[in-house]
Design an enzyme around this catalytic site. Structure first.
Site, short mmCIF file in Angstrom:
data_model
loop_
_atom_site.label_atom_id
_atom_site.label_comp_id
_atom_site.label_asym_id
_atom_site.label_seq_id
_atom_site.Cartn_x
_atom_site.Cartn_y
_atom_site.Cartn_z
N ASN A 73 -37.38 20.11 26.36
CA ASN A 73 -37.24 20.28 24.91
C ASN A 73 -36.73 19.04 24.18
OD1 ASN A 73 -38.30 22.88 24.74
ND2 ASN A 73 -36.35 23.79 25.32
N ASN B 109 -32.29 20.04 22.02
CA ASN B 109 -33.48 20.42 21.25
C ASN B 109 -33.65 19.62 19.96
OD1 ASN B 109 -33.61 22.28 23.28
ND2 ASN B 109 -33.46 24.07 21.98
N TYR C 276 -27.63 18.67 19.98
CA TYR C 276 -28.02 19.36 21.19
C TYR C 276 -29.40 18.87 21.62
CZ TYR C 276 -23.90 22.14 20.99
OH TYR C 276 -22.58 22.51 21.00
N HIS D 143 -28.97 19.48 32.99
CA HIS D 143 -29.56 19.03 31.73
C HIS D 143 -28.95 17.71 31.24
CE1 HIS D 143 -32.71 20.57 29.32
NE2 HIS D 143 -32.03 21.14 28.35
N TYR E 299 -20.73 20.90 29.14
CA TYR E 299 -22.03 20.57 29.73
C TYR E 299 -21.97 19.37 30.67
CZ TYR E 299 -23.84 23.80 26.25
OH TYR E 299 -24.08 24.92 25.49
#
Length: 190
Positions: free
Chosen positions: A112, A66, A64, A19, A14
């Site tokens: 989120n 969320n 993560y 993000h 990532y």
């Protein structure tokens, strides 16, 4: 002490994604202060530094996106940081690439990580720095694939400047508070 939380996803795959721009800002700050990240007292990595007499705790959740609220609550409780001394840095799909928005409170805006932090804290009254990631020509399909995608070459040039400006905004927040930082840094970085 000011608690500065950069949001992102923990796996190397990532790195460089839209993000994870929150991680990029705290990484930039840690690098500039030569403050290495180490395991924190919860689901996060931390780096400690000081700027003009103000202590900063830079945090990268190891959960993560969320579940970012777990790391935020753990760091706040361990270090006894009040929410007015906390700044969360995240991507914002509602803002175009190059835009920085600081706010003293507000909704999750569909982000989120912010949503989970608000749920865990029971309030939306904490400062946040949102970094725009929206393209003018949003591709059709899933937003999740877009936010988990990497910036193209032109966007990357802008985002590198945005990360630098965002790091300056964090330091301004640490010294002068959210209202001052908002007047100085709510803008589009060309």
């Amino acid at each position: 002490m000011k608690l500065i939380i950069g949001l992102g996803n923990p796996e190397p795959r990532y790195d460089g994604t839209r993000h994870n721009v929150g991680f990029e800002v705290v990484d930039r700050l840690a690098s500039s202060f030569q403050a290495p990240f180490k395991a924190g007292k919860g689901k996060y990595h931390e780096a400690k530094c000081s700027h003009r007499g103000e202590s900063l705790l830079l945090v990268r959740p190891t959960t993560y996106m969320n579940h970012s609220g777990q790391a935020v609550m753990a760091a706040m409780q361990f270090y006894k940081v009040k929410r007015q001394d906390m700044l969360v840095i995240c991507d914002d799909l509602n803002l175009p690439v190059g835009t920085i928005r600081l706010r003293a409170k507000g909704s999750d805006g569909g982000q989120n990580g912010l949503k989970h932090i608000i749920q865990q804290m029971g309030t939306n009254e904490f400062s946040r720095l949102r970094i725009g990631i929206r393209k003018g020509d949003m591709p059709p399909g899933s937003f999740s694939s877009f936010v988990l995608g990497k910036f193209d070459e032109e966007e990357r040039k802008v985002i590198d400047r945005v990360v630098e400006t965002s790091a300056d905004a964090v330091l301004d927040f640490a010294l002068n508070g959210i209202e001052h930082a908002m007047t100085q840094f709510n803008k589009t970085v060309a």
